[in-house]
Write an enzyme that holds these catalytic residues in place. Structure first.
Site, PDB file in Angstrom:
ATOM      1  N   LYS A 138      33.277  76.725  66.585  1.00 24.61           N
ATOM      2  CA  LYS A 138      31.959  76.353  66.089  1.00 24.61           C
ATOM      3  C   LYS A 138      31.068  77.556  65.799  1.00 24.61           C
ATOM      4  O   LYS A 138      30.041  77.410  65.119  1.00 24.61           O
ATOM      5  CB  LYS A 138      31.276  75.423  67.090  1.00 24.61           C
ATOM      6  CG  LYS A 138      31.990  74.101  67.317  1.00 24.61           C
ATOM      7  CD  LYS A 138      31.924  73.197  66.105  1.00 24.61           C
ATOM      8  CE  LYS A 138      32.423  71.801  66.438  1.00 24.61           C
ATOM      9  NZ  LYS A 138      32.238  70.855  65.332  1.00 24.61           N
ATOM     10  N   SER A 146      40.734  69.641  73.633  1.00 27.50           N
ATOM     11  CA  SER A 146      40.998  69.352  72.223  1.00 27.50           C
ATOM     12  C   SER A 146      42.143  70.205  71.687  1.00 27.50           C
ATOM     13  O   SER A 146      42.935  69.735  70.855  1.00 27.50           O
ATOM     14  CB  SER A 146      39.737  69.555  71.386  1.00 27.50           C
ATOM     15  OG  SER A 146      39.200  70.856  71.589  1.00 27.50           O
TER      16      SER A 146
END
Length: 320
Positions: A47, A280
């Protein structure tokens, strides 16, 4: 990232992450798996890329004024990226985050100068497992706060500069690192920016590269399946919400991974490959293995280790 020179901003270290062939976990499989280690970026997640892309674009088009406050909802990774980019560029940043996310994320963002706005979870939600209902509450709080502060809203779930960070960064890096040798890609979908951006880059290079959306078995909404467990442990996605960044034409298939499978693979990645990643990342590698065993045997699959295992120390993912 150029390691041969002195840099003038932490933002210059974002991107350029390694790609690791999973030769140990992949031993005996019919095919290859390549893992992009996004925790090598300064905020320890993929991110960081979108934070820089969103702020760069907002500065250029004038939608972000000098010194203006930036507000964004986050599970912690986008917020960490925005915190470090905003600190480098001189913008106050407010992270709106559910109490269901791991506390390490809030601590890291606060250390980077962010103001933390915590939102209580919905009734019956479990700590460490952020549901779609929790995210709706966070969205409402972020919208209200941005209006009250006259702030710039990063809006990662709708901002096209999210996917552009991966279309012009992550995807081309993978193609260069593999000399264009991948035949498939899979990624766990949160905002959808990584999947959309990488899939666009891959298909522009070679339309035959097959791209698969990874979702929790408990909340495979994009695959059209009913939600059976909104409170799954794979933080950062599977929120049972419509995804606005992904063109359905980019999707060649869907693959589901349970929370338990994702956790087990995160442990294997640490023990067998030395990859200390999050849940994830475990989901992505578990999905890649399933694809090699079923739909695309013999493929060379690229996937993403989205963030660092250090962000999950309080969740029970790792034992002392």
């Amino acid at each position: 990232m150029n390691e041969s020179r002195v840099i003038n901003s932490i933002t210059e270290t974002i991107g350029g992450t390694p790609l690791l062939a999973l030769n140990r976990i992949g031993a005996g499989l019919n095919g290859k798996i390549f893992a992009k280690l996004e925790y090598f970026s300064p905020g320890h997640s993929k991110k960081d890329r979108i934070a820089l892309s969103i702020i760069d674009a907002a500065e250029k088009d004038g939608s972000l004024a000098p010194g203006q406050t930036v507000v964004e909802l986050t599970s912690g990774n986008t917020g960490t990226g925005l915190a470090l980019v905003c600190k480098a560029r001189g913008y106050p940043f407010v992270a709106v985050i559910s109490r269901g996310n791991s506390v390490e994320r809030s601590i890291m963002m606060k250390a980077l100068g962010a103001e933390i706005f915590l939102v209580d979870q919905a009734p019956h939600s479990q700590p460490g497992q952020v549901s779609g209902e929790d995210m709706k509450l966070v969205e409402e709080a972020a919208h209200k706060l941005a209006a009250e502060r006259n702030a710039f809203r990063a809006d990662q779930f709708q901002n096209l500069n999210n996917m552009r960070a991966h279309e012009f960064g992550t995807g081309p890096e993978i193609l260069k690192q593999t000399a264009g040798g991948i035949t498939a890609f899979c990624d766990f979908v949160g905002s959808g920016g990584t999947f959309a951006g990488c899939a666009t880059a891959f298909k522009n290079y070679n339309a035959a590269i097959r791209c698969f959306v990874v979702e929790p078995s408990e909340a495979a909404v994009m695959a059209g399946k009913p939600t059976t467990g909104a409170g799954h442990p794979i933080q950062g996605g599977g929120y049972s919400r419509t995804n606005l960044l992904i063109d359905k034409k980019l999707i060649d298939g869907f693959i589901q991974v349970s929370g338990e499978e994702a956790v087990q693979m995160a442990h294997r990645l640490a023990m067998e490959e030395g990859i200390f990643g999050g849940v994830s990342g475990g989901a992505n590698v578990a999905a890649a293995i399933k694809l090699l065993q079923t739909e695309i045997p013999g493929a060379s699959i690229a996937t993403i280790i989205c963030d660092s295992g250090l962000k999950y120390m309080s969740t029970g993912l790792w034992e002392a």
